[in-house]
Write a protein that holds these residues in place. Structure first.
Motif, mmCIF file in Angstrom:
data_model
loop_
_atom_site.group_PDB
_atom_site.id
_atom_site.type_symbol
_atom_site.label_atom_id
_atom_site.label_comp_id
_atom_site.label_asym_id
_atom_site.label_seq_id
_atom_site.Cartn_x
_atom_site.Cartn_y
_atom_site.Cartn_z
ATOM 1 N N UNK A 1 0.832 -1.213 0.000
ATOM 2 C CA UNK A 1 0.000 0.000 0.000
ATOM 3 C C UNK A 1 0.862 1.257 0.000
ATOM 4 N N UNK A 2 1.873 1.270 0.851
ATOM 5 C CA UNK A 2 2.758 2.442 0.918
ATOM 6 C C UNK A 2 3.487 2.669 -0.404
ATOM 7 N N UNK A 3 3.964 1.587 -0.998
ATOM 8 C CA UNK A 3 4.710 1.716 -2.253
ATOM 9 C C UNK A 3 3.809 2.259 -3.359
ATOM 10 N N UNK A 4 2.589 1.754 -3.431
ATOM 11 C CA UNK A 4 1.644 2.261 -4.430
ATOM 12 C C UNK A 4 1.342 3.742 -4.186
ATOM 13 N N UNK A 5 1.149 4.107 -2.921
ATOM 14 C CA UNK A 5 0.840 5.500 -2.574
ATOM 15 C C UNK A 5 2.023 6.415 -2.916
ATOM 16 N N UNK A 6 3.233 6.015 -2.558
ATOM 17 C CA UNK A 6 4.429 6.798 -2.872
ATOM 18 C C UNK A 6 4.553 6.989 -4.381
ATOM 19 N N UNK A 7 4.322 5.917 -5.131
ATOM 20 C CA UNK A 7 4.473 5.974 -6.582
ATOM 21 C C UNK A 7 3.442 6.912 -7.188
ATOM 22 N N UNK A 8 2.201 6.818 -6.705
ATOM 23 C CA UNK A 8 1.127 7.658 -7.234
ATOM 24 C C UNK A 8 1.353 9.137 -6.870
ATOM 25 N N UNK A 9 1.720 9.409 -5.631
ATOM 26 C CA UNK A 9 1.887 10.792 -5.164
ATOM 27 C C UNK A 9 3.126 11.473 -5.742
ATOM 28 N N UNK A 10 4.218 10.738 -5.817
ATOM 29 C CA UNK A 10 5.479 11.368 -6.195
ATOM 30 C C UNK A 10 5.938 11.043 -7.606
ATOM 31 N N UNK A 11 5.311 10.071 -8.228
ATOM 32 C CA UNK A 11 5.692 9.707 -9.585
ATOM 33 C C UNK A 11 6.982 8.914 -9.679
ATOM 34 N N UNK A 12 7.501 8.494 -8.536
ATOM 35 C CA UNK A 12 8.713 7.669 -8.520
ATOM 36 C C UNK A 12 8.493 6.492 -7.578
ATOM 37 N N UNK A 13 9.270 5.460 -7.782
ATOM 38 C CA UNK A 13 9.217 4.308 -6.883
ATOM 39 C C UNK A 13 10.265 4.548 -5.803
ATOM 40 N N UNK A 14 9.812 4.756 -4.585
ATOM 41 C CA UNK A 14 10.706 5.098 -3.479
ATOM 42 C C UNK A 14 10.716 3.977 -2.445
ATOM 43 N N UNK A 15 11.546 2.969 -2.676
ATOM 44 C CA UNK A 15 11.584 1.833 -1.748
ATOM 45 C C UNK A 15 12.229 2.216 -0.419
ATOM 46 N N UNK A 16 13.134 3.178 -0.425
ATOM 47 C CA UNK A 16 13.773 3.608 0.818
ATOM 48 C C UNK A 16 12.749 4.309 1.717
ATOM 49 N N UNK A 17 11.919 5.157 1.118
ATOM 50 C CA UNK A 17 10.870 5.828 1.885
ATOM 51 C C UNK A 17 9.882 4.844 2.468
ATOM 52 N N UNK A 18 9.541 3.833 1.693
ATOM 53 C CA UNK A 18 8.609 2.808 2.167
ATOM 54 C C UNK A 18 9.224 2.035 3.328
ATOM 55 N N UNK A 19 10.487 1.667 3.185
ATOM 56 C CA UNK A 19 11.169 0.937 4.260
ATOM 57 C C UNK A 19 11.210 1.785 5.537
ATOM 58 N N UNK A 20 11.459 3.072 5.387
ATOM 59 C CA UNK A 20 11.489 3.980 6.536
ATOM 60 C C UNK A 20 10.123 4.033 7.218
ATOM 61 N N UNK A 21 9.067 4.161 6.447
ATOM 62 C CA UNK A 21 7.718 4.211 7.023
ATOM 63 C C UNK A 21 7.340 2.880 7.676
ATOM 64 N N UNK A 22 7.722 1.776 7.050
ATOM 65 C CA UNK A 22 7.433 0.457 7.643
ATOM 66 C C UNK A 22 8.120 0.318 8.996
ATOM 67 N N UNK A 23 9.331 0.840 9.093
ATOM 68 C CA UNK A 23 10.071 0.780 10.355
ATOM 69 C C UNK A 23 9.279 1.509 11.451
ATOM 70 N N UNK A 24 8.615 2.606 11.090
ATOM 71 C CA UNK A 24 7.805 3.337 12.070
ATOM 72 C C UNK A 24 6.539 2.562 12.441
#
Length: 116
Positions: A63-86
């Motif tokens: 869900x986070x990866x899809x949301x990041x991709x839709x909002x920012x237009x890029x695939x941000x796996x580092x951002x997703x990993x950071x949010x998952x850690x939280x």
């Protein structure tokens, strides 16, 4: 007699496993303390292995990866990993990275299918 530094007890040398690399030829810890430590490590490893397949962590990653991709237009796996850690502070790095990679593979597959 030998002192076990873990439990602090003086025990007979038969209470220690052999270790030919040590001067006295015996392990540092007594057999009981070694067994306890190994058992705790095995339980922790089992818990980590079980949580790797945790569908909740994977679904959140997806869900986070899809949301990041839709909002920012890029695939941000580092951002997703950071949010998952939280979201899952108790999850190991292995669980987090495995969930992110599975979500990433799913997203890439879906993007390939959508491309004419």
């Amino acid at each position: 007699m030998k002192l076990c530094p873990t439990c602090g007890e003086n025990k007979d040398e038969t209470e220690f496993n052999k270790n030919s690399r040590r001067k006295d030829g015996l392990q540092v810890e007594c057999k009981t303390c070694q067994r306890t430590r190994n058992s705790a490590a095995q339980k922790k490893l089992r818990k980590t292995r079980d949580s790797i397949n945790d569908p909740q962590v994977y679904e959140t990653a997806s869900t986070l990866l899809e949301q990041f991709t839709k909002d920012m237009g890029v695939i941000d796996v580092v951002g997703v990993a950071h949010d998952l850690r939280e979201f899952y502070p108790e999850a190991s790095d292995l669980v987090i990275s495995d969930a992110v990679m599975k979500a990433f593979e799913k997203l890439v597959t879906e993007m390939k299918e959508e491309t004419p």
